[in-house]
Design a protein around this motif. Structure first.
Motif, mmCIF file in Angstrom:
data_model
loop_
_atom_site.group_PDB
_atom_site.id
_atom_site.type_symbol
_atom_site.label_atom_id
_atom_site.label_comp_id
_atom_site.label_asym_id
_atom_site.label_seq_id
_atom_site.Cartn_x
_atom_site.Cartn_y
_atom_site.Cartn_z
ATOM 1 N N GLU A 55 -3.317 3.077 -0.118
ATOM 2 C CA GLU A 55 -4.573 2.330 -0.225
ATOM 3 C C GLU A 55 -5.669 3.160 -0.887
ATOM 4 O OE1 GLU A 55 -6.320 1.091 3.451
ATOM 5 O OE2 GLU A 55 -7.954 0.030 2.440
ATOM 6 N N SER A 56 -5.824 4.408 -0.443
ATOM 7 C CA SER A 56 -6.924 5.188 -1.016
ATOM 8 C C SER A 56 -6.615 5.570 -2.455
ATOM 9 C CB SER A 56 -7.280 6.396 -0.154
ATOM 10 O OG SER A 56 -6.218 7.277 -0.043
ATOM 11 N N LEU A 57 -5.334 5.726 -2.782
ATOM 12 C CA LEU A 57 -4.968 6.036 -4.169
ATOM 13 C C LEU A 57 -5.311 4.856 -5.090
ATOM 14 C CD1 LEU A 57 -3.789 8.366 -5.709
ATOM 15 C CD2 LEU A 57 -1.504 7.462 -5.297
ATOM 16 N N ALA A 58 -4.951 3.652 -4.655
ATOM 17 C CA ALA A 58 -5.279 2.453 -5.444
ATOM 18 C C ALA A 58 -6.795 2.309 -5.555
ATOM 19 C CB ALA A 58 -4.672 1.212 -4.781
ATOM 20 N N HIS A 59 -7.470 2.504 -4.413
ATOM 21 C CA HIS A 59 -8.929 2.391 -4.382
ATOM 22 C C HIS A 59 -9.569 3.357 -5.371
ATOM 23 C CE1 HIS A 59 -12.872 1.745 -2.375
ATOM 24 N NE2 HIS A 59 -13.082 2.928 -2.927
ATOM 25 N N LYS A 60 -9.144 4.619 -5.297
ATOM 26 C CA LYS A 60 -9.797 5.639 -6.131
ATOM 27 C C LYS A 60 -9.484 5.420 -7.608
ATOM 28 C CE LYS A 60 -10.988 10.466 -6.305
ATOM 29 N NZ LYS A 60 -11.146 11.671 -5.503
ATOM 30 N N ALA A 61 -8.225 5.081 -7.918
ATOM 31 C CA ALA A 61 -7.843 4.861 -9.324
ATOM 32 C C ALA A 61 -8.711 3.768 -9.946
ATOM 33 C CB ALA A 61 -6.362 4.483 -9.418
ATOM 34 N N ILE A 62 -9.007 2.751 -9.174
ATOM 35 C CA ILE A 62 -9.825 1.644 -9.691
ATOM 36 C C ILE A 62 -11.299 2.033 -9.714
ATOM 37 C CG2 ILE A 62 -10.615 -0.717 -9.203
ATOM 38 C CD1 ILE A 62 -7.740 -1.337 -8.266
ATOM 39 N N HIS A 63 -11.786 2.601 -8.611
ATOM 40 C CA HIS A 63 -13.235 2.855 -8.524
ATOM 41 C C HIS A 63 -13.734 3.930 -9.483
ATOM 42 C CE1 HIS A 63 -15.048 0.241 -5.410
ATOM 43 N NE2 HIS A 63 -13.771 0.008 -5.156
ATOM 44 N N VAL A 64 -12.916 4.931 -9.792
ATOM 45 C CA VAL A 64 -13.408 5.946 -10.743
ATOM 46 C C VAL A 64 -13.605 5.313 -12.120
ATOM 47 C CG1 VAL A 64 -12.388 7.889 -9.486
ATOM 48 C CG2 VAL A 64 -11.128 6.891 -11.396
ATOM 49 N N GLU A 91 8.656 4.713 -2.408
ATOM 50 C CA GLU A 91 8.411 3.933 -1.183
ATOM 51 C C GLU A 91 6.980 3.414 -1.084
ATOM 52 O OE1 GLU A 91 9.464 5.842 2.420
ATOM 53 O OE2 GLU A 91 11.610 5.822 1.951
ATOM 54 N N MET A 92 6.040 4.164 -1.645
ATOM 55 C CA MET A 92 4.641 3.757 -1.486
ATOM 56 C C MET A 92 4.210 2.745 -2.548
ATOM 57 S SD MET A 92 2.613 7.250 -2.699
ATOM 58 C CE MET A 92 0.946 6.737 -2.258
ATOM 59 N N ILE A 93 5.071 2.442 -3.523
ATOM 60 C CA ILE A 93 4.641 1.601 -4.640
ATOM 61 C C ILE A 93 4.339 0.149 -4.246
ATOM 62 C CG2 ILE A 93 5.285 0.712 -6.942
ATOM 63 C CD1 ILE A 93 4.359 3.657 -6.834
ATOM 64 N N PRO A 94 5.188 -0.504 -3.437
ATOM 65 C CA PRO A 94 4.822 -1.878 -3.058
ATOM 66 C C PRO A 94 3.450 -1.930 -2.375
ATOM 67 C CG PRO A 94 7.122 -1.452 -2.555
ATOM 68 C CD PRO A 94 6.530 -0.131 -2.952
ATOM 69 N N SER A 95 3.180 -0.993 -1.498
ATOM 70 C CA SER A 95 1.878 -0.959 -0.825
ATOM 71 C C SER A 95 0.774 -0.633 -1.833
ATOM 72 C CB SER A 95 1.924 0.084 0.302
ATOM 73 O OG SER A 95 0.645 0.267 0.838
ATOM 74 N N PHE A 96 1.043 0.317 -2.716
ATOM 75 C CA PHE A 96 0.057 0.682 -3.748
ATOM 76 C C PHE A 96 -0.297 -0.546 -4.594
ATOM 77 C CE2 PHE A 96 -0.661 2.036 -8.187
ATOM 78 C CZ PHE A 96 -1.774 2.844 -8.034
ATOM 79 N N LEU A 97 0.712 -1.306 -5.015
ATOM 80 C CA LEU A 97 0.457 -2.490 -5.860
ATOM 81 C C LEU A 97 -0.309 -3.568 -5.100
ATOM 82 C CD1 LEU A 97 3.803 -2.912 -7.810
ATOM 83 C CD2 LEU A 97 1.598 -2.127 -8.703
ATOM 84 N N LYS A 98 0.042 -3.738 -3.826
ATOM 85 C CA LYS A 98 -0.681 -4.713 -3.006
ATOM 86 C C LYS A 98 -2.170 -4.353 -2.968
ATOM 87 C CE LYS A 98 -1.269 -6.421 1.681
ATOM 88 N NZ LYS A 98 -2.722 -6.141 1.597
ATOM 89 N N HIS A 99 -2.444 -3.066 -2.785
ATOM 90 C CA HIS A 99 -3.848 -2.651 -2.718
ATOM 91 C C HIS A 99 -4.531 -2.750 -4.071
ATOM 92 C CE1 HIS A 99 -3.922 -1.705 1.482
ATOM 93 N NE2 HIS A 99 -2.800 -1.006 1.370
ATOM 94 N N VAL A 100 -3.796 -2.454 -5.151
ATOM 95 C CA VAL A 100 -4.379 -2.649 -6.498
ATOM 96 C C VAL A 100 -4.805 -4.112 -6.648
ATOM 97 C CG1 VAL A 100 -3.824 -2.793 -8.972
ATOM 98 C CG2 VAL A 100 -3.211 -0.740 -7.678
ATOM 99 N N LYS A 101 -3.909 -5.015 -6.258
ATOM 100 C CA LYS A 101 -4.218 -6.450 -6.356
ATOM 101 C C LYS A 101 -5.451 -6.801 -5.525
ATOM 102 C CE LYS A 101 -0.988 -9.358 -5.406
ATOM 103 N NZ LYS A 101 0.245 -9.900 -4.784
#
Lengths: 320, 320
Positions: A55-64, A91-101
């Motif tokens: 979640e924080s990886l998706a968040h940060k990638a988008i917010h920066v 393993e973290m990719i499905p969750s990462f993509l969900k958070h990107v969405k």
């Protein structure tokens, strides 16, 4: 030493009209421009998986990336997402993509494309963000004038303090850790400041106040005087710095990744604009000094010039 | 197994209007759209520094993105360049940037921004390319119709043969190695084909003919019959395949990274368009079969259906 600044200078010599701001501006129609930016997140340079979840990886990638658009006064519209995924991050990719969405949707941004590949070494994320802005409201780094008041929207040094706490494995320090792991781009503030004619120049603070202010000054062919007496006493921040044996003043001046906004305001409009900002956003903007005719960034305390030795922020030793 | 296809499906469910073609289309003005794409090059997935110099790396990073624009019928205009540089690749960066500048200029493309950072593990390149196109001339993957003639512009299998020669450390095979290391995006051909109303669907061939044709068919809700008798006898290619114990037919059908164009033409316009193409570009387009109502990609030789087992191309084992 090869630095990002050298690379930017090399490219700027060829395409001076485009390079030097947080994002590039492309024509759209009479009343709108596209604003385009691209930021990378590289494992063990910008994040560590040990303390960064999907979640924080998706968040940060988008917010920066949204922060770069905010710094131009643009409204985010689209993202392109590039990811290179090592075997042990699958393993973290499905969750990462969900958070990107989810995070994209929350910010009214559509993911319009990208690229996905494997990586043999490390997790890489490359986001391209596209916004729109009225060409009259786009703020550049080049228009600061001597006498302008220098302001910051957002906290200074919080993310760096959070980074130190995480690297040292310290418990607590949660608000500072969150500042690093989930910085919130000042999108609404950037759009609002973009609409204010009194704001002469703007950029986001990603590499630390002193380093980024130097860039703004160089782009505007001016200097800046920082008045350290203006910095508010933030008891919690100072206490946290003490616990980690950190110099709170230096960290406010050189800590990176806060993703606040740094901007200059015409002197005569400052008071009115500061009041309006606080009414609009519920917290004050921080006056930190003013633009000067003398090149360079200088620091003053009780009207005395200070000679500060600041170490530029460099993630985990990012210097090339 | 997590594949790029799953990731694309996940995002497409959320933003169906944008995702699925080589590039995304954004409004610009009545007569023009922006077309935006993003491709990654990851060390030891897409290239090895052992046999890829700064020039071919810059060339390939740019051309794989230009190829996506070509596949939409767009004219390339802008690039954003993201690079994450490991310590041991620092020396090649000045040369890499010089070639980025030269190759961009040669293709009338301006580098308008990007991001540069260190990498602890591996060299990572992310290019975002922006083109413009008349909305009437943009080609999608979705418009192929049963009866359309299927064509390819460019060679098939050359890049994969070059990859094998390089991986095996073979001398010679130069034209095939060049096909891998310095693929040339079919920009002029893409623009010209974009202007032809008879071209119903188009994409570039990056993952191998069979895999990419399957994508085109699925997007158009059609199938395809490939007639292997139509494939020209390329004595030099066949001989080179024999030297490396490779099945030339399978490599033409599944070898990746050729960056040719795959497109469908209305049957009644095929002969005229093929003649015009050869006049315009000095080499023939390759007819390889036709679009069918029956879903899936089928292969025929001397009117007999063939059951071929093809291994999809995966760089150096890219599957996630």
């Amino acid at each position: 030493m090869l630095r990002e600044a050298n690379i930017i200078e090399t490219l700027k010599a060829q395409w001076p009209q485009f390079i030097g701001d947080d994002a590039a501006v492309l024509p759209f129609c009479d009343t709108q421009c596209y604003v385009v930016t691209k930021d990378l997140l590289v494992e063990n340079i910008h994040f560590r998986r040990a303390y960064t979840n999907a979640e924080s990886l998706a968040h940060k990638a988008i917010h920066v990336n949204l922060s770069d658009l905010a710094a131009m006064g643009a409204t985010p519209c689209y993202l392109l997402l590039g990811i290179a995924i090592p075997q042990d991050a699958k393993e973290m990719i499905p969750s990462f993509l969900k958070h990107v969405k989810d995070i994209a949707a929350l910010n009214n941004v559509a993911v319009i494309g990208g690229d996905t590949t494997a990586s043999t070494q490390g997790f890489f994320i490359s986001v391209t963000a596209v916004g729109v802005a009225d060409p009259q409201c786009i703020k550049y780094r080049t228009k600061a004038c001597p006498g302008d008041v220098l302001c910051v929207a957002g906290e200074l040094g919080y993310a760096h303090l959070g980074l130190q706490a995480l690297e040292l494995g310290k418990e607590n320090f949660d608000q500072f850790k969150q500042a690093l792991l989930k910085p919130i781009a000042k999108v609404a503030q950037g759009q609002w400041l973009g609409q204010q004619a009194a704001v002469t120049a703007m950029m986001d603070i990603s590499d630390g106040l002193a380093v980024d202010l130097k860039k703004l000054c160089e782009a505007s062919l001016v200097g800046a005087d920082i008045e350290l007496d203006l910095f508010s006493e933030d008891a919690e921040f100072i206490s946290a710095c003490k616990q980690l044996n950190l110099d709170s003043q230096k960290i406010q001046l050189s800590g990176g990744e806060d993703y606040g906004l740094l901007f200059s305001i015409r002197k005569e409009d400052y008071l009115h604009l500061a009041t309006e900002f606080e009414t609009q956003f519920g917290y004050p903007l921080k006056k930190i000094g003013h633009i000067s005719q003398i090149p360079g960034v200088r620091f003053f305390q009780q009207h005395q010039a200070l000679c500060l030795t600041l170490t530029p922020f460099s993630h985990f030793g990012e210097n090339l």
